[in-house]
Scaffold this motif. Structure first.
Motif, PDB file in Angstrom:
ATOM      1  N   ILE A   1       0.845  -1.202   0.000  1.00 48.59           N
ATOM      2  CA  ILE A   1       0.000   0.000   0.000  1.00 48.59           C
ATOM      3  C   ILE A   1       0.873   1.242   0.000  1.00 48.59           C
ATOM      4  N   SER A   2       1.942   1.190   0.779  1.00 46.25           N
ATOM      5  CA  SER A   2       2.845   2.334   0.833  1.00 46.25           C
ATOM      6  C   SER A   2       3.420   2.632  -0.554  1.00 46.25           C
ATOM      7  N   GLU A   3       3.805   1.594  -1.262  1.00 45.73           N
ATOM      8  CA  GLU A   3       4.348   1.790  -2.618  1.00 45.73           C
ATOM      9  C   GLU A   3       3.287   2.370  -3.556  1.00 45.73           C
ATOM     10  N   ILE A   4       2.079   1.842  -3.446  1.00 47.01           N
ATOM     11  CA  ILE A   4       0.994   2.339  -4.303  1.00 47.01           C
ATOM     12  C   ILE A   4       0.786   3.827  -4.051  1.00 47.01           C
ATOM     13  N   MET A   5       0.710   4.189  -2.766  1.00 48.83           N
ATOM     14  CA  MET A   5       0.428   5.582  -2.428  1.00 48.83           C
ATOM     15  C   MET A   5       1.566   6.497  -2.864  1.00 48.83           C
ATOM     16  N   LYS A   6       2.780   6.010  -2.718  1.00 52.28           N
ATOM     17  CA  LYS A   6       3.925   6.835  -3.143  1.00 52.28           C
ATOM     18  C   LYS A   6       3.815   7.141  -4.615  1.00 52.28           C
ATOM     19  N   TYR A   7       3.490   6.092  -5.389  1.00 55.73           N
ATOM     20  CA  TYR A   7       3.391   6.251  -6.834  1.00 55.73           C
ATOM     21  C   TYR A   7       2.242   7.190  -7.196  1.00 55.73           C
ATOM     22  N   CYS A   8       1.078   6.950  -6.605  1.00 55.22           N
ATOM     23  CA  CYS A   8      -0.090   7.771  -6.931  1.00 55.22           C
ATOM     24  C   CYS A   8       0.125   9.222  -6.544  1.00 55.22           C
ATOM     25  N   ASN A   9       0.778   9.402  -5.415  1.00 55.93           N
ATOM     26  CA  ASN A   9       1.042  10.757  -4.960  1.00 55.93           C
ATOM     27  C   ASN A   9       1.940  11.479  -5.961  1.00 55.93           C
ATOM     28  N   ALA A  10       2.967  10.754  -6.418  1.00 51.47           N
ATOM     29  CA  ALA A  10       3.907  11.376  -7.353  1.00 51.47           C
ATOM     30  C   ALA A  10       3.254  11.666  -8.697  1.00 51.47           C
ATOM     31  N   HIS A  11       2.285  10.842  -9.076  1.00 48.07           N
ATOM     32  CA  HIS A  11       1.667  11.001 -10.400  1.00 48.07           C
ATOM     33  C   HIS A  11       0.271  11.598 -10.349  1.00 48.07           C
ATOM     34  N   ASN A  12      -0.097  12.164  -9.208  1.00 51.02           N
ATOM     35  CA  ASN A  12      -1.387  12.867  -9.076  1.00 51.02           C
ATOM     36  C   ASN A  12      -2.583  12.000  -9.474  1.00 51.02           C
ATOM     37  N   LEU A  13      -2.552  10.746  -9.009  1.00 46.18           N
ATOM     38  CA  LEU A  13      -3.670   9.852  -9.302  1.00 46.18           C
ATOM     39  C   LEU A  13      -4.564   9.731  -8.070  1.00 46.18           C
ATOM     40  N   ALA A  14      -5.866   9.886  -8.282  1.00 45.99           N
ATOM     41  CA  ALA A  14      -6.793   9.788  -7.146  1.00 45.99           C
ATOM     42  C   ALA A  14      -7.018   8.328  -6.768  1.00 45.99           C
ATOM     43  N   VAL A  15      -7.151   8.078  -5.457  1.00 47.91           N
ATOM     44  CA  VAL A  15      -7.406   6.703  -5.001  1.00 47.91           C
ATOM     45  C   VAL A  15      -8.625   6.652  -4.095  1.00 47.91           C
ATOM     46  N   MET A  16      -9.133   5.453  -3.921  1.00 45.31           N
ATOM     47  CA  MET A  16     -10.334   5.219  -3.123  1.00 45.31           C
ATOM     48  C   MET A  16     -10.093   3.962  -2.288  1.00 45.31           C
ATOM     49  N   PRO A  17      -9.777   4.119  -0.990  1.00 42.49           N
ATOM     50  CA  PRO A  17      -9.581   2.902  -0.184  1.00 42.49           C
ATOM     51  C   PRO A  17     -10.936   2.248   0.074  1.00 42.49           C
ATOM     52  N   GLN A  18     -10.990   0.928  -0.036  1.00 45.49           N
ATOM     53  CA  GLN A  18     -12.271   0.255   0.135  1.00 45.49           C
ATOM     54  C   GLN A  18     -12.101  -1.016   0.967  1.00 45.49           C
ATOM     55  N   GLY A  19     -13.014  -1.185   1.935  1.00 43.94           N
ATOM     56  CA  GLY A  19     -12.982  -2.397   2.751  1.00 43.94           C
ATOM     57  C   GLY A  19     -14.080  -3.333   2.289  1.00 43.94           C
ATOM     58  N   GLY A  20     -15.087  -3.492   3.142  1.00 40.39           N
ATOM     59  CA  GLY A  20     -16.167  -4.412   2.828  1.00 40.39           C
ATOM     60  C   GLY A  20     -17.251  -3.804   1.953  1.00 40.39           C
ATOM     61  N   ASN A  21     -17.161  -2.507   1.707  1.00 39.51           N
ATOM     62  CA  ASN A  21     -18.165  -1.815   0.884  1.00 39.51           C
ATOM     63  C   ASN A  21     -19.572  -2.007   1.434  1.00 39.51           C
ATOM     64  N   THR A  22     -19.716  -1.792   2.745  1.00 43.28           N
ATOM     65  CA  THR A  22     -21.046  -1.925   3.333  1.00 43.28           C
ATOM     66  C   THR A  22     -21.533  -0.597   3.880  1.00 43.28           C
ATOM     67  N   GLY A  23     -20.804   0.486   3.616  1.00 42.65           N
ATOM     68  CA  GLY A  23     -21.176   1.792   4.130  1.00 42.65           C
ATOM     69  C   GLY A  23     -22.516   2.259   3.596  1.00 42.65           C
ATOM     70  N   LEU A  24     -23.176   3.099   4.363  1.00 44.46           N
ATOM     71  CA  LEU A  24     -24.527   3.500   3.990  1.00 44.46           C
ATOM     72  C   LEU A  24     -24.636   4.951   3.550  1.00 44.46           C
ATOM     73  N   VAL A  25     -23.498   5.617   3.372  1.00 44.64           N
ATOM     74  CA  VAL A  25     -23.541   7.015   2.959  1.00 44.64           C
ATOM     75  C   VAL A  25     -22.746   7.255   1.683  1.00 44.64           C
ATOM     76  N   GLY A  26     -22.591   6.234   0.887  1.00 47.21           N
ATOM     77  CA  GLY A  26     -21.897   6.381  -0.392  1.00 47.21           C
ATOM     78  C   GLY A  26     -20.432   6.725  -0.239  1.00 47.21           C
ATOM     79  N   GLY A  27     -19.859   6.395   0.931  1.00 47.58           N
ATOM     80  CA  GLY A  27     -18.463   6.759   1.157  1.00 47.58           C
ATOM     81  C   GLY A  27     -17.481   5.663   0.803  1.00 47.58           C
ATOM     82  N   SER A  28     -17.992   4.516   0.377  1.00 49.05           N
ATOM     83  CA  SER A  28     -17.089   3.400   0.152  1.00 49.05           C
ATOM     84  C   SER A  28     -16.863   3.106  -1.323  1.00 49.05           C
ATOM     85  N   VAL A  29     -17.436   3.935  -2.195  1.00 43.96           N
ATOM     86  CA  VAL A  29     -17.247   3.691  -3.624  1.00 43.96           C
ATOM     87  C   VAL A  29     -16.716   4.958  -4.301  1.00 43.96           C
TER      88      VAL A  29
END
Lengths: 273, 509
Positions: free
Chosen positions: B131-159
């Motif tokens: 994850i650290s490597e992914i974030m380093k890369y995305c940060n350097a290349h200005n790529l947006a990310v979305m961390p996701q667990g079980g995707n059971t949230g009820l306020v549209g915050g998990s997608v």
């Protein structure tokens, strides 16, 4: 000049008297709760029961429910719930009382005697109790989820020389006999048994009710008579010896392969092909 | 490339704040990019959005509209994924990079089927380092990310909202250690709550939280959203039970606050910031949590009550007479029972009443607990506070009764579209909101149900309609938030802000 309707009336009066005359004996067993994970004792002598959650055998619940329904239909006038076991068996009888039994009988069996108790002992007790109490219908669960013997109902019927209808999934009273639909391997079998009789309940006979709070409170005041097996002339000397109890073999994990070649290679390796 | 494991200091905390203020890097959900949303739901937009298809949960399970289209949000100025980026990820996580649009549908859509993103890439790391490597890369290349667990949230915050790269923690499901004496569990963030419970149960322990989504929700997500649940009243919130966290920050820095100590007053308790921050400050990768002992005896009573005032009286008596063995106190109104009867074919274990309360006791001594429970029941029944009820002691019955409460969210979905609200209110005004709301929307809504954690003052108010109805939404919002604000309540007691409620935070803070 009696037409059909009069004939029916004249027959039905004595029938009516007989109909409300069912005195039902229901056996309820205290077993380890269905949802508990069973642990085998380290010395392989049995399963761990100390401190483990216990409740009424699910099939006994179904039997009890059927008895209550018969009473609600005014076909039974009294239901007696009986349990053989240690002091805690009284909790199971209380649950039966809360569901609608009128009184309870606790046959106290403890310690080694309880561990060695078999369906034969229980059926001898039930047979004598039924005779003493003048019961004319015995409803039991088809089997208990700890012993899984499926013998008590059949043995009780044999000892009393009463007809038996086992694995009942439907029970209807017709005049002086019972029509029972039985669940068998090939499907459903419908039989008629005369009274008195022994019925064992199968899963689909009914859905047991939740005891309502007022009934739970009332049940506390209902009587539970205490007895010993000797009161029924039954000797609890063990006739069966448990040699050992073991866990079933652990299921081996499956293996995931990445390609068909790998699958074939693994199959060859294990000698399957 | 060695990742940095930084000790927790004030300096790094300041760095964090700077990162957020910049709104740069790939910190997901930096508020700035989404405040360009139209101030309120513009009616004109919705006329056009209705053309894009129905949102009802029909048997065909049609896809909900893309969030970006329905809510007309503007994409932030992030880079777009290129094939070079995909190649880098493939090298970092061989076989665990998913780009197939069909496979991605589930990850792009939330559980309520109300929000759908348009992500083209899913990454499934197994370790914190990845994850650290992914974030380093995305940060350097200005790529947006979305961390996701079980995707059971009820306020549209998990997608995702747009094409953010989804980082799923599902493969990070190792249990690292359990200390049986202190009850401390250390595990990775992707462990499913129910799986943790099963593992702990063998050791006589249990997780300090429980929610209907336990079969799918992951502990990392629970912590990031400060999940509440059914047993908060007994075991407290995650702010109290989490002992330590390991978090990967936006630039790939690994923050190691993974302590297992129950007491440690050395400096700022940084982990508290991450609990409930909904992934805006970092991705939780490892968790250290204090687990209580599993109770030996559990009893569950469902009681029928004739009015709401009596529900509160029952609560008071329960707290007084059951005291330390009380482990859950939930309430439901009668439309809830109608709902589960109609949509899930569940049966009511007692007679139909205007209100129901579910009371659970959990303790170490069955006899002691039953005695207390019996005294309590005799009192409430005798004084007419409660008019009907039943008590379950065997596991199967306990599960069936809990199912009535736990499956309400599922049952609501069968109606079509759910307008879901999770409000904290003072108990005195608790049910008044429901009465007012019902009066307001009864003519156009299918049903309005109310249930919730009465013991915590948390109301779940849900309104349903066969399909999304903008007129109905206008009647509900902002009325419900204004009502809540008037009594100083919270517009999101435990569900969080996510996507759906981020614009309403001012009603409570």
């Amino acid at each position: 000049d009696l037409d059909g309707s009069h004939l029916v009336f004249m027959h039905s009066l004595p029938q009516l008297c007989k109909m409300a005359n069912l005195r039902i004996l229901v056996g309820v067993k205290r077993v380890i709760d269905y949802a508990v994970k069973i642990r085998v004792k380290p010395d392989s002598s049995g399963v761990v029961t100390d401190g483990v959650k216990h409740s009424m055998n699910p099939f006994c619940e179904i039997a009890m429910e059927e008895a209550v329904r018969l009473k609600e239909k005014k076909l039974a006038k009294e239901i007696i719930a009986v349990s053989c076991g240690p002091t805690q068996a009284q909790e199971t009888i209380r649950t039966a009382l809360a569901m609608g039994a009128d009184r309870g009988v606790h046959v106290e069996v403890t310690g080694k005697e309880y561990e060695n108790m078999t369906p034969l002992h229980v059926s001898k007790i039930l047979a004598k109790l039924a005779t003493d109490q003048e019961a004319n219908l015995i409803i039991l669960g088809k089997q208990s989820i700890d012993g899984d013997n499926n013998q008590t109902g059949q043995m009780t019927a044999a000892l009393l020389d009463w007809p038996q209808a086992t694995f009942a999934s439907e029970l209807t009273k017709e005049n002086d006999h019972l029509k029972v639909v039985r669940e068998i391997d090939g499907g459903l079998e419908t039989i008629k048994v005369t009274l008195p009789a022994v019925i064992t309940a199968d899963l689909r006979l009914n859905e047991p009710r939740y005891a309502t709070l007022p009934n739970i409170m009332k049940a506390k005041k209902k009587k539970i008579a205490k007895h010993k097996a000797a009161d029924f002339g039954v000797d609890l000397a063990s006739t069966v010896k448990v040699v050992s109890v073991e866990d079933p073999p652990v299921r081996q994990a499956g293996q995931k392969v990445e390609s068909t070649e790998e699958l074939v290679a693994k199959l060859k390796e294990s000698g399957v092909i | 490339m060695a990742h940095q494991r930084l000790p927790v200091t004030i300096g790094h905390f300041r760095q964090y704040l700077a990162l957020i203020n910049n709104g740069s890097g790939c910190l997901h959900r930096t508020v700035s990019s989404y405040t360009q949303v139209h101030a309120k739901y513009c009616p004109i937009q919705y006329q056009s959005s209705r053309r894009f298809g129905l949102l009802s949960r029909s048997m065909q399970k049609e896809e909900p509209e893309l969030t970006s289209v329905r809510y007309n949000v503007q994409r932030g100025n992030f880079a777009r994924i290129s094939s070079e980026d995909v190649a880098v990820f493939e090298k970092l996580l061989p076989g665990r990079v998913i780009a197939d649009p069909e496979e991605l549908v589930g990850y792009n859509t939330d559980w309520l089927r109300m929000c759908r993103g348009n992500s083209q890439l899913l990454l499934r790391p197994k370790t914190t380092e990845e994850i650290s490597e992914i974030m380093k890369y995305c940060n350097a290349h200005n790529l947006a990310v979305m961390p996701q667990g079980g995707n059971t949230g009820l306020v549209g915050g998990s997608v995702p909202v747009f094409d953010e790269i989804i980082i799923s923690t599902s493969l990070m499901n190792k249990i690292i250690s359990v200390d049986e004496i202190s009850g401390t569990l250390v595990c990775q963030a992707g462990c499913v709550l129910e799986a943790l419970n099963t593992h702990l149960s063998d050791l006589g322990l249990m997780m300090p939280l429980d929610l209907g989504a336990k079969g799918s929700c992951q502990i990392g997500g629970n912590i990031s959203t400060n999940a509440g649940g059914l047993r908060l009243m007994r075991y407290g919130s995650l702010h109290g039970s989490v002992l330590g966290l390991e978090v990967v920050q936006a630039d790939g820095t690994v923050l190691d606050c993974l302590s297992t100590l129950r007491k440690d007053n050395t400096g700022y308790d940084l982990k508290q910031l991450f609990i409930g921050s909904e992934g805006t400050l970092g991705i939780v990768t490892s968790v250290s949590i204090l687990c209580p002992r599993k109770p030996q005896s559990i009893n569950l009573a469902i009681l029928g009550v004739s009015n709401f005032e009596n529900c509160l009286k029952a609560l008071k008596e329960a707290k007084g007479m059951l005291g330390e063995i009380l482990s859950a106190f939930e309430f439901m109104d009668s439309p809830c029972i109608d709902l589960v009867k109609a949509n899930l074919q569940l049966t009511n274990p007692i007679s139909d009443m205007p209100f129901y309360v579910l009371i659970e006791t959990a303790g170490s001594n069955g006899t002691h607990d039953e005695e207390k429970l019996n005294l309590f029941l005799e009192k409430v029944l005798g004084e007419g506070i409660v008019e009907d009820g039943t008590v379950a002691t065997d596991s199967t019955k306990i599960q069936s009764i809990w199912a009535i409460r736990e499956r309400l969210a599922e049952a609501l979905l069968h109606d079509g579209y759910v307008y879901k609200y999770d409000i904290s209110l003072p108990l005195a005004n608790f049910y008044d909101l429901v009465i007012d709301m019902r009066e307001r929307v009864n003519d156009i809504a299918t049903r309005t149900v109310a249930y919730g954690h009465l013991g915590d003052g948390n109301l779940h108010l849900n309104i349903t309609s066969p399909t999304y109805d903008h007129e109905l939404l206008e009647k509900i919002e902002p009325f419900i938030y204004e009502w809540t604000s008037r009594y100083n309540g919270s517009i999101s007691a435990e569900h969080g802000l996510g996507f759906k409620k981020k614009d309403f935070i001012h009603f409570s803070k």
